[in-house]
Design an enzyme around this catalytic site. Structure first.
Site: not given
Lengths: 582, 582
Positions: A278, A307, A325, A327, A329, A416, A462
């Protein structure tokens, strides 16, 4: 006698006492430490000193537990002073440590006794174990090393595990599920299906995906991105590192700095591997001036984040250090928020429908909102939160989602919707999510010019559909036991001539027709027996096997065997195509 | 008088002296340091002390150079002793340093004089500058700071740059090229075309690709991967980090360890960011036993590698820290080597033909082989090298490549074919490459079982088609001046109704037809004037603009203006499609 204490947790806790009693009976000099109930049973951590308990001991303990159980008819307890407790456990440093902690907290010290066994305990047992616990509904499963209090600087103890249920039937069912889970273990199937591998030179938690594994990843990514294209998502591309300044600005450095991988070159600049995308995506938004006419702006990217998971926690693809991911946004106005959330819900629905994972009872949606108690942990304006939670609930209702409000599960930056899926073994996994964020756009000073000429801060959303591709693969390999839906199978058809001389020309012609139609088909020539070829294809869970001999050649048809036992005969390739694309 | 000294390099070197003389004339107290000839002219690094030379000074120096030139008719030189030289430069620490170094090397110290200017110099001038140098064929271009000997710990000097050619026409041509290069600068065009951006929070050398930039990247990757699929390449996926063990085994740690980005988490494990993909790919090959029947195995992957480039060397997309490679590796038997190299050559040919970059005279191929002098720097068996170089040359001949043998350009692990392209401004870039490798498979102990049952080591071939996507984009943006070929244009058509009321319905219908046909089309409604919309589309170098008014609507046709001025009229959308897909 009321039965309110007769819960499964109390039974399991009681069995931990019983286990300790059985151990003490055989090895009177061991030091007991802690023995709680857990999700599927109980365990007890014990310092066996120089003794090394063996598999045979487990059997003895279990036999003795069952024998002693009949005499365990009542728990009694007594409060003791700290000095009495210290005296009692003077030669057990573990219990002594617990006693001192209880005393420090100013709590009562209690001893519980059943049969002729007494243990330091807070209580929580069945009233009459002999009557309430079924001796056939538990068993000792295995032993493993465990550090005292989980700290590797402490003494290594022996943890003895037991599994326990209310009835022998439930125990059997659970064991069957375990057995099935073992068969479906994605690490085992992943190797059999040749989907991924690990190299000790590269390191644990860093999977290498083979051509077939990559194909599955790409099919998932393509499917999601194609669905999203309809909703105006555009692909972007970011690097995997950044100066730490980015996370100082986002606030992640302060919150999670220790858990990030640090990157260092020859210069003094401090880089970090991105643990999420993000903040990078905000910088593309910030790359040029934006007008209300440009919104919503929707970025998507399939990319790896890193990570620093502890080596001991890594597990196949379920827990990795390199996390792919899918991902996305969205940057939008507050007015556009609801429609964008709806779109995300629809993308998630369409994707999981294609996997037949969205049937009734197979999933539910957590409307994750604030908890009133810890109101101060949430950033942003209360009225904005109220509005946002209301919007999510409206979407959940209008989209007929089977949702539950779960208080305290919101992120600190916004509420969320989390999609929870139940797999074929009844295990629950969170995969898709849509999260509102009022914090990050403000921190990065993102803005757009509204139609009144004012500079305003956009809302950020997200979203993830498959979540991490590694975890998604682990879950789906186990859910489908490797038999992926047709569209997701790396090899969809194996074509086999009965014998090479007579049928290879026809079989190759069929193969070509399939390939031209976009089917991923492989050819298995007759250097091996038909039986062996079929066994191989079945082991690889290929959806359809075409066996082509005289009959098929002469009639220009195919005979196909489905991996589910289905048999298709007298079909043309076109008929087959029509069937499978339906 | 012979004219063998009358080279362009000597002229440029002479002009550096002339520049120094002109500077000394105006500022007698400056300290001269070094003034060499360079690729396009010359420069002189000068310590101006407290004086700050200005733009006006440049003009004066240039004027004076031209004036003095007519009196520079002959160079004389004299050898001096080290003591004389030290005495002469007693108040110039830079020249003193040079004098001491020359003395240390045991070389002669020489002073060269022309006109009334003398400088410490090794020689290399034109014999008669007044006659041989055209005063209109050089000019001073600009000034910049430069550390003494390029070391930032040293004194900052002023570097005065001049450009110089044989004739005023060549100077003019060069300046025009520079002007054109400036217009085409990919950093400027990249912003105008909204292809990528940089964020100071993320860091320099770490580009963020916008939707349009990502689209170009994806089109390039897809094109290459689609061509390669025909040759049996399969996509694989690897993480961006590895334990350093991988590079210890490959040998890269020893050779390039300092230049790698180190990655550190909370544990003691030492990770490294991958600067290349080959070692990871070997581990997928090694992931299961391989038979000669499985070969060739061909992996492809588009992925980012990371290199610790110095901040001062970073430049737009030309030199970055996050480098996207369209990478590929083939593992094959020695017998398969030739065909695999041929396939790679054909992939490169097909790809660059689609960009019209493969025309005669626009490229050549370096057959990069060993140098005999430094035979010991190459690893592996001489006979294997002979064979490999011969195979590459055979392929170059059979494929009619315009190749030259270039000795000493082979990698230490094997010979290669490097494709060199000339861009529209005549600059040369290496993009595609095919490299044989006999070292890495052995180091990683890769093996396959041959048909005789023996374990053998496969040959590895490294190949790149576009090379780094960042550099490829920098080169092509500048080569095409942003006007990408039709298939590579992020937006291929902009559809414009003459006015919204009368023509938007028809224009939208045309837009839909284009989109359905897979054309990337955008719509520009009439809130802005037609002139402004057309200027915008032209600035974005969109290949075709459709202007749709009454005439088009009534005849159900389109009128299109190409960015090259081409005008298409009375075409149906189908006609247009046929034209552009041809």
């Amino acid at each position: 006698m009321t039965n309110e204490n007769n819960t499964l947790a109390n039974k399991r806790h009681t069995l931990a006492h019983l286990l300790a009693a059985a151990v003490i009976k055989k090895y009177p000099d061991v030091k007991l430490t802690l023995g709680p109930a857990v999700d599927n049973g109980f365990y007890y951590d014990i310092d066996f000193g120089d003794t090394k308990p063996e598999e045979k001991d487990l059997k003895d303990f279990q036999k003795n537990m069952r024998k002693m159980l009949s005499s365990w008819k009542e728990f009694t307890h007594q409060e003791v002073s700290i000095d009495e407790a210290r005296e009692l456990y003077s030669d057990n440093q573990y219990k002594l440590e617990l006693v001192n902690e209880i005393a420090e907290r100013g709590e009562k010290i209690t001893l519980y006794t059943c049969g002729d066994f007494t243990d330091l305990c807070r209580g929580g047992h069945t009233d009459n174990p002999a009557e309430e616990i079924n001796g056939k509904a538990f068993e000792l499963s295995h032993m493993a090393g465990a550090y005292w209090r989980g700290d590797e600087k402490n003494q290594m103890l022996t943890r003895i595990y037991g599994i326990a249920f209310d009835t022998p039937e439930e125990l059997a069912e659970y064991k069957e599920m375990l057995e099935e889970a073992k068969k479906r273990d994605h690490r085992k199937l992943g190797q059999e299906l040749d989907l991924f591998t690990f190299s000790p030179l590269v390191g644990s938690g860093l999977p290498l995906f083979t051509p077939k594994g990559t194909l599955i990843r790409d099919l998932v990514i393509d499917k999601i991105q194609n669905i999203q294209k309809e909703y105006g998502y555009q692909k972007v591309t970011i690097p995997h590192i950044t100066k730490k300044d980015l996370y100082e600005k986002s606030g992640h450095w302060e919150k999670f700095g220790d858990e990030l991988f640090k990157v260092k070159g020859q210069s003094d600049t401090e880089f970090v591997m991105k643990p999420m995308n993000c903040p990078h995506h905000t910088q593309i938004f910030a790359g040029k001036p934006r007008s209300y006419k440009d919104l919503p702006i929707r970025f998507m990217e399939s990319t790896m984040v890193y990570r620093d998971e502890q080596a001991g926690e890594l597990l196949g693809l379920s827990r990795v250090r390199s996390i792919s991911q899918d991902d996305g946004h969205v940057f939008c106005t507050p007015e556009q928020m609801k429609q964008e959330i709806k779109n995300i819900v629809n993308v998630i629905k369409e994707f999981y429908t294609s996997l037949e994972m969205l049937e009734d009872g197979k999933y539910w949606v957590s409307l994750s909102v604030r908890s009133e108690e810890k109101a101060d942990k949430y950033l942003g304006d209360t009225s904005v939160w109220d509005k946002a939670e209301a919007v999510l609930e409206e979407v959940a209702k209008e989209e007929n989602l089977p949702y539950k409000r779960v208080e305290g599960e919101a992120a600190f930056y916004g509420p969320k919707l989390d999609f929870q899926f139940k797999d074929a073994l009844g295990r629950e996994w969170q995969l898709g999510t849509a999260q509102l964020d009022f914090v990050m756009p403000a921190r990065f000073e993102l803005e757009y010019t509204d139609n009144d000429g004012e500079k305003k801060t956009p809302v950020m959303i997200h979203r993830a559909v498959a979540g991490s591709l590694e975890r998604f693969m682990a879950v789906t390999i186990e859910h489908f036991a490797g038999a992926f839906p047709f569209w997701l199978s790396p090899v969809q058809v194996v074509v086999m001539p009965v014998n090479d001389e007579a049928h290879s020309e026809y079989a190759n012609d069929v193969l070509q027709q399939l390939t031209n139609a976009g089917i991923r088909a492989e050819y298995a020539d007759a250097t091996e027996s038909l039986g062996k070829r079929m066994r191989n294809a079945k082991k690889e869970k290929v959806p359809y096997i075409f066996v082509l001999g005289d009959k098929e050649k002469n009639s220009n048809t195919i005979t196909a065997e489905g991996r589910n036992g289905e048999k298709l005969e007298d079909l043309s390739v076109a008929d087959f195509m029509e069937k499978v694309t339906k």
